[in-house]
Design an enzyme around this catalytic site. Structure first.
Site, PDB file in Angstrom:
ATOM      1  N   LYS A 145      -4.287  -1.363  -3.545  1.00 58.19           N
ATOM      2  CA  LYS A 145      -3.641  -0.130  -3.095  1.00 58.19           C
ATOM      3  C   LYS A 145      -4.625   1.037  -3.051  1.00 58.19           C
ATOM      4  CE  LYS A 145       1.082  -1.250  -4.554  1.00 58.19           C
ATOM      5  NZ  LYS A 145       0.830  -2.587  -5.095  1.00 58.19           N
ATOM      6  N   GLU A 178       0.316   8.352  -8.778  1.00 60.42           N
ATOM      7  CA  GLU A 178       0.890   9.009  -7.606  1.00 60.42           C
ATOM      8  C   GLU A 178       1.968   9.981  -8.045  1.00 60.42           C
ATOM      9  OE1 GLU A 178       2.608   6.323  -4.805  1.00 60.42           O
ATOM     10  OE2 GLU A 178       0.741   5.980  -3.743  1.00 60.42           O
ATOM     11  N   HIS A 206      12.612  -2.027  -8.290  1.00 64.60           N
ATOM     12  CA  HIS A 206      11.591  -1.843  -7.251  1.00 64.60           C
ATOM     13  C   HIS A 206      11.518  -3.020  -6.286  1.00 64.60           C
ATOM     14  CE1 HIS A 206      10.320   1.655  -9.532  1.00 64.60           C
ATOM     15  NE2 HIS A 206      10.142   0.897 -10.596  1.00 64.60           N
ATOM     16  N   ARG A 252       1.055  -9.755   5.561  1.00 63.38           N
ATOM     17  CA  ARG A 252       1.780 -11.022   5.708  1.00 63.38           C
ATOM     18  C   ARG A 252       3.093 -10.747   6.412  1.00 63.38           C
ATOM     19  NH1 ARG A 252       5.736  -9.888   2.089  1.00 63.38           N
ATOM     20  NH2 ARG A 252       5.166  -8.824   0.156  1.00 63.38           N
TER      21      ARG A 252
END
Length: 660
Positions: free
Chosen positions: A116, A200, A235, A292
């Site tokens: 990420k 974040e 999540h 993917r």
């Protein structure tokens, strides 16, 4: 020319790829673990090869074993599906070196977007906004704490590798940061072998919106619109839809162009998804790229009319995209609901035999599943049973179709999240399109399975036990009970236990029908049809359809109007059970809800604990579950230590309650 493709996966995605291969005239080959030797994807393939024991790390994650299987079975290409090795750059490179086409992006693109932190930097370089945060190389506790203070709270600690919510912690205040950082690192290291994290800013009430892209090896890249995936638990997505009710045409174009820029900057080829966080004010931020095919790809297929798996295969074979961006059109609305074998309230996975799996049918209804009646859901893999995908002319029509399909869905033998899915579909906030990633918690969706069986279900069960049982017996071999039943005019007692309640019924044949008496009333009914797993009866001039199965313990399983009921025939008391009755102790043993591994023990024997205090952490089904004290008390015994494997139902801790 591809004549055989090996699918390096299992479950519904393996079945999905097998069917695409069939349509293209390509022979599908499968691999399987010891636990999947008789699985549906193996039964549907032309050829199949074992790749190891049940644990994924010893089977589906063994790249060298899968390459060897592909070569042995004569495949020219490998489709990785999603999960397992689908985003593993080393495996994609192994395929290339073995002369096998990898039906996915090149390893360089997987590496570029796999972390990420690196993906954020590529997005920034491509002019795509990212959420403010910290993604530096200094991973020391002091630096991360200082950067957290700079970013501000609330914030998210996120694993650089992987996804699915693993290695992610929300932090609302500085005092929570150290524990959240430790937990995120531990989970990320266990799940991905990489404990690197980044920070974040936490966007309040965000939507999760992703853009599907396709890129060929000739430099052509297009986007296929968006999917909104905001309704999540832990999540992980539960409901997905396309188009998003929050996007205007202008915002759709803007986000689509941003996704294409990210894919081009990464040197991307094949199908992929660029995920964004969408704020309430319409601002959007790059989140990550999934290199993917996505679980939720069917909703895009239904609104575009395109087959993404067939396009993946064509791109891997070197073909250019058969259309440009201007040639992509959208029609109607599609919604996907993920059906899991799990408790709809706690989200704890369920395992066992799927006694009956009868998906709904009808126009605009599609079900992608890797399981059929009689198959097993095991502890080794994700507990998803199927994906229900519906489409309609607009969002309102799609929601109505979703409700009908959920009511028609019959799953017996396992606890499922069907009550949760139905509750979401009925929620006024969902109907209004007012969704965000905290939707389930904010709306407090009521998804408790029925605690008691209604009289109609009890009456149907009584009829089934006698009628279906009698039909299975040979003529002249019926029981005295059956003979009395069919003689008519005689009250025959029958009882069922549902949960902790036992229901006593009296059944009497009356002309062409039956009368079932229960505490507080009676029901008159007539059998219309009875088959292997179906009972249709007329009750008060209304036809009612019940789906029926039996589990390994002999309990009767009944599905009616979207609900599932388990009815047991009470066993007579034995002298042994009577002798034990009434004997207890002043404490309680907290048992493991499923098989797993004890990660951390947070208390010690003799310690006083408060109600709600975390006691230990159990890892099961690839997720961590924190066991907390249900009441204040004293820890009397800890049978297991950190690192121990525990069976489902095992006593993890003995806790004696305080006297008050």
């Amino acid at each position: 020319m591809l004549t055989r493709i090996l699918i390096a996966n299992r479950g519904e995605i393996a079945v999905r790829v097998i069917r695409a291969c069939r349509e293209l005239g390509i022979s599908p080959a499968a691999v399987y673990s010891a636990a999947d030797a008789g699985a549906l994807h193996v039964r549907l393939a032309d050829v199949a090869a074992p790749v190891g024991p049940a644990p994924a790390a010893q089977s589906y994650l063994r790249g060298e074993a899968i390459i060897a299987a592909a070569q042995r079975l004569g495949a020219q290409a490998i489709h990785p599906g999603y999960g397992f090795l689908s985003e593993n750059a080393a495996f994609a490179r192994m395929c290339r070196e073995a002369g096998l086409a990898f039906i996915g992006p090149p390893p360089e693109a997987i590496e570029a977007m796999g972390g990420k932190i690196g993906a954020r930097r590529i997005a920034v370089a491509a002019g795509v906004p990212v959420v403010p945060g910290y993604d530096g190389a200094d991973q020391s506790d002091a630096t991360l704490a200082a950067e957290a203070a700079r970013v501000g709270f609330p914030l998210l600690v996120k694993a650089s590798a992987g996804g699915g919510g693993k290695g992610m912690r929300a932090v609302s205040a500085p005092g929570e940061f150290a524990a959240a950082l430790e937990g995120a690192r531990r989970e990320a290291g266990a799940a991905f072998g990489d404990a690197t994290v980044f920070l974040e800013r936490y966007i309040q009430r965000p939507r999760h919106v992703e853009i599907q892209i396709l890129a060929d090896s000739h430099g052509n890249i297009v986007h296929l619109g968006e999917r909104e995936c905001s309704i999540q638990r832990r999540h992980q997505k539960v409901i997905e839809e396309s188009p998003s009710p929050a996007l205007t045409p202008a915002l759709r174009v803007k986000m689509g162009e941003a996704a294409v820029r990210v894919a081009r900057a990464a040197g991307y080829v094949n199908a992929g998804t660029v995920e964004f966080i969408l704020g309430p004010d319409g601002s959007f931020y790059f989140l990550e790229m999934n290199t993917r095919l996505q679980v939720e790809h069917p909703v895009t297929e239904l609104v575009t009319g395109l087959d993404l798996v067939r396009l993946q295969i064509a791109i891997a074979a070197g073909a250019p995209l058969p259309f440009t961006q201007e040639g992509v059109s959208f029609r109607g609305h599609a919604i996907e609901a993920r059906l899991y074998a799990e408790d709809p309230v706690s989200f704890l996975p369920a395992v066992g035999r799927l006694a009956l799996h009868e998906p709904p049918l009808g126009p605009g209804v599609r079900v992608d599943s890797g399981l059929a009646s009689g198959d097993e859901v095991t502890v080794h893999y994700d507990p998803m049973i199927a994906k229900l995908i519906v489409s309609g002319a607009d969002r309102a029509a799609a929601i109505e179709r979703l409700r009908r399909a959920l009511d028609d869905y019959a799953v017996l033998g396992l606890t499922t999240n069907l009550p949760l899915l139905r509750a979401v579909a009925e929620s006024p906030a969902f109907v209004a399109g007012d969704t965000h990633t905290g939707f389930l918690a904010e709306q407090r969706i009521h998804a408790t399975p029925p605690a008691a069986a209604p009289p109609e279900a009890l009456a149907a069960a009584a009829i089934w036990e006698q009628e279906a049982g009698g039909r299975r017996q040979e003529a002249g071999a019926r029981s005295p009970f059956e003979s009395r039943w069919r003689a008519g005019g005689v009250d025959v007692p029958i009882s069922f236990t549902v949960g902790k309640e036992t229901h006593l019924l009296q059944a009497r044949q009356s002309g062409e029908g039956w009368s079932i008496a229960y505490a507080g009333g009676h029901i008159d009914l007539t059998i219309i049809a009875i088959r292997d797993s179906e009972l249709v009866v007329a009750i008060r001039d209304t036809l009612e359809r019940f789906r029926v199965a039996r589990d390994a313990a002999g309990d009767l399983l009944l599905g009616w109007r979207g609900e599932a009921y388990r009815l047991a025939r009470p066993a007579p008391l034995s002298a042994d059970s009577v002798g034990r009755a009434g004997h207890g102790h002043g404490g309680a043993s907290l048992s493991a809800p499923m098989p797993g591994t004890l990660i951390t023990v947070l208390v010690s024997a003799g310690e006083q604990v408060a109600e709600g205090q975390p006691l230990l952490v159990l890892e099961a089904m690839k997720m961590e579950h924190t066991v907390v004290a249900p009441y204040a008390g004293v820890v009397r015994r800890l049978p297991f230590a950190a690192g121990d494997s525990v069976a489902g139902g095992a006593d993890l801790i003995e806790l004696e309650a305080d006297e008050d």
